[in-house]
Design a protein around this motif. Sequence first.
Motif, PDB file in Angstrom:
ATOM      1  N   GLY A   1       0.782  -1.238   0.000  1.00 57.85           N
ATOM      2  CA  GLY A   1       0.000   0.000   0.000  1.00 57.85           C
ATOM      3  C   GLY A   1       0.807   1.279   0.000  1.00 57.85           C
TER       4      GLY A   1
ATOM      5  N   PRO B   1      -0.582   5.219   2.262  1.00 55.46           N
ATOM      6  CA  PRO B   1      -1.588   5.900   1.436  1.00 55.46           C
ATOM      7  C   PRO B   1      -2.843   5.061   1.176  1.00 55.46           C
ATOM      8  CG  PRO B   1       0.571   6.191   0.461  1.00 55.46           C
ATOM      9  CD  PRO B   1       0.746   5.245   1.615  1.00 55.46           C
ATOM     10  N   ARG B   2      -2.674   3.759   0.949  1.00 54.89           N
ATOM     11  CA  ARG B   2      -3.854   2.945   0.665  1.00 54.89           C
ATOM     12  C   ARG B   2      -4.827   2.990   1.849  1.00 54.89           C
ATOM     13  NH1 ARG B   2      -2.281  -2.584  -0.992  1.00 54.89           N
ATOM     14  NH2 ARG B   2      -2.234  -1.688  -3.082  1.00 54.89           N
TER      15      ARG B   2
HETATM   16  P1  ADP Z   1       1.576  -1.108  -3.499  1.00 56.07           P
HETATM   17  O1  ADP Z   1       1.736  -1.518  -4.934  1.00 56.07           O
HETATM   18  O2  ADP Z   1       2.857  -0.673  -2.863  1.00 56.07           O
HETATM   19  O3  ADP Z   1       0.861  -2.131  -2.655  1.00 56.07           O
HETATM   20  P2  ADP Z   1      -0.183   0.924  -4.628  1.00 56.07           P
HETATM   21  O4  ADP Z   1       0.743   1.519  -5.619  1.00 56.07           O
HETATM   22  O5  ADP Z   1      -1.236   0.020  -5.138  1.00 56.07           O
HETATM   23  O6  ADP Z   1       0.642   0.199  -3.459  1.00 56.07           O
HETATM   24  O7  ADP Z   1      -0.838   2.159  -3.818  1.00 56.07           O
HETATM   25  C1  ADP Z   1      -2.064   2.039  -3.142  1.00 56.07           C
HETATM   26  C2  ADP Z   1      -2.903   3.286  -3.308  1.00 56.07           C
HETATM   27  O8  ADP Z   1      -2.326   4.344  -2.537  1.00 56.07           O
HETATM   28  C3  ADP Z   1      -2.944   3.811  -4.739  1.00 56.07           C
HETATM   29  O9  ADP Z   1      -4.128   3.448  -5.377  1.00 56.07           O
HETATM   30  C4  ADP Z   1      -2.872   5.317  -4.627  1.00 56.07           C
HETATM   31  O10 ADP Z   1      -4.164   5.874  -4.678  1.00 56.07           O
HETATM   32  C5  ADP Z   1      -2.317   5.560  -3.256  1.00 56.07           C
HETATM   33  N1  ADP Z   1      -0.931   6.048  -3.312  1.00 56.07           N
HETATM   34  C6  ADP Z   1       0.181   5.287  -3.223  1.00 56.07           C
HETATM   35  N2  ADP Z   1       1.288   6.054  -3.249  1.00 56.07           N
HETATM   36  C7  ADP Z   1       0.875   7.330  -3.369  1.00 56.07           C
HETATM   37  C8  ADP Z   1       1.563   8.591  -3.429  1.00 56.07           C
HETATM   38  N3  ADP Z   1       2.890   8.655  -3.360  1.00 56.07           N
HETATM   39  N4  ADP Z   1       0.823   9.704  -3.556  1.00 56.07           N
HETATM   40  C9  ADP Z   1      -0.526   9.638  -3.594  1.00 56.07           C
HETATM   41  N5  ADP Z   1      -1.226   8.479  -3.522  1.00 56.07           N
HETATM   42  C10 ADP Z   1      -0.546   7.339  -3.404  1.00 56.07           C
END
Ligand code: ADP
Length: 327
Positions: free
Chosen positions: A61, A216-217
């Motif tokens: 997340g 963020p998630r």
């Molecule tokens: P991971 O792949 O590391 O599990 P994600 O890329 O799917 O995480 O991110 C989860 C959610 O958090 C995304 O849908 C996005 O809305 C939000 N998010 C993640 N990083 C950011 C950031 N740097 N700025 C704004 N929103 C972010």
Amino acid sequence: DLLQPTATSDETDKLEEGLRPQRFADYIGQKDLKTVLEIAIKAAKGRGETMDHLLLYGPPGLGKTTMALILAAEMGTTCKITAAPSLERPRDIVGLLVSLKPGEILFIDEIHRLTRMAEELLYPAMEDFRVEIAIGKGQSARTRSLPLSPFTLVGATTRVGSLTSPLRDRFGLIHRLHFYEPEELTEIVLRSADLLKTPIDREGAEEIAGRSRGTPRIANRLLKRVRDYTQVKNLGKIDRKIADEALEVFNVDPRGLDWTDRKVLSVMIDNFKGGPVGIETIASATGEDVQTIEEVYEPYLMQIGFMLRTPRGRMVTPAAWQHMGYK
Ligand code: ADP
């Protein structure tokens, strides 16, 4: 479970897609990572080549998938997204590799879970953009080397230590994502509220950010819960008091700890006087598996200074005793 960063449903998927930043400029925080990648992108573009393979690691997340999509957008290309468990058979990975368009980005989530076979197919693909395939059976079997389009592999993992070293060594860039600072999460909540057309003031956003476990998630999920609460109760603009009330209803404690976090701490305090306690013991007492405790719960508890890792096991800190209502 509201706080399970790994939980997915159609609803949250759609929500996430809508809130995902599309370009570098909208990706909040992770300054070091952005600096490194901006240089890598410029250099690759300047040479007219693909960017080096990139390994991103850190808890779920934090924006690994998002970053892969942004890289594609910034490089003017597309991104194919997959996860290691769906590449079990050799033909899955070969099929995927040969389908890549020149310059495309291939994102493989949970890359530490690739099978040995899949990994071995990936090595020459990463190094020389070719894949070895077996033709025929038995005596007449031969291998043939198929050329691939140049591509950039972006691998993501929550456990960089579980990657084999030959795989890790084939990434030119290896970067860790960190938990977000409260101010960064506040910006993310404000941005998301804006996209969701949900009125909120800065303090309301801060309250949600403070309970989002640096993630963020989770910030986006909590915002959505608070939005529902506010709408159903017809409260208008979200402020600190409303956010606080709503999050209480949803059992999110003031530090963002959920039932399992609190159980981890209370088991260690009540049954082991604060530790040291072995990870297996913690896992069985909370009904979670060791891996989930290590990847999801423990990193954040350590980040906020509630838990320590010692050679003899995990220990809770005085701050955690206090948070849990003990002296
Ligand atoms: P991971 O792949 O590391 O599990 P994600 O890329 O799917 O995480 O991110 C989860 C959610 O958090 C995304 O849908 C996005 O809305 C939000 N998010 C993640 N990083 C950011 C950031 N740097 N700025 C704004 N929103 C972010």
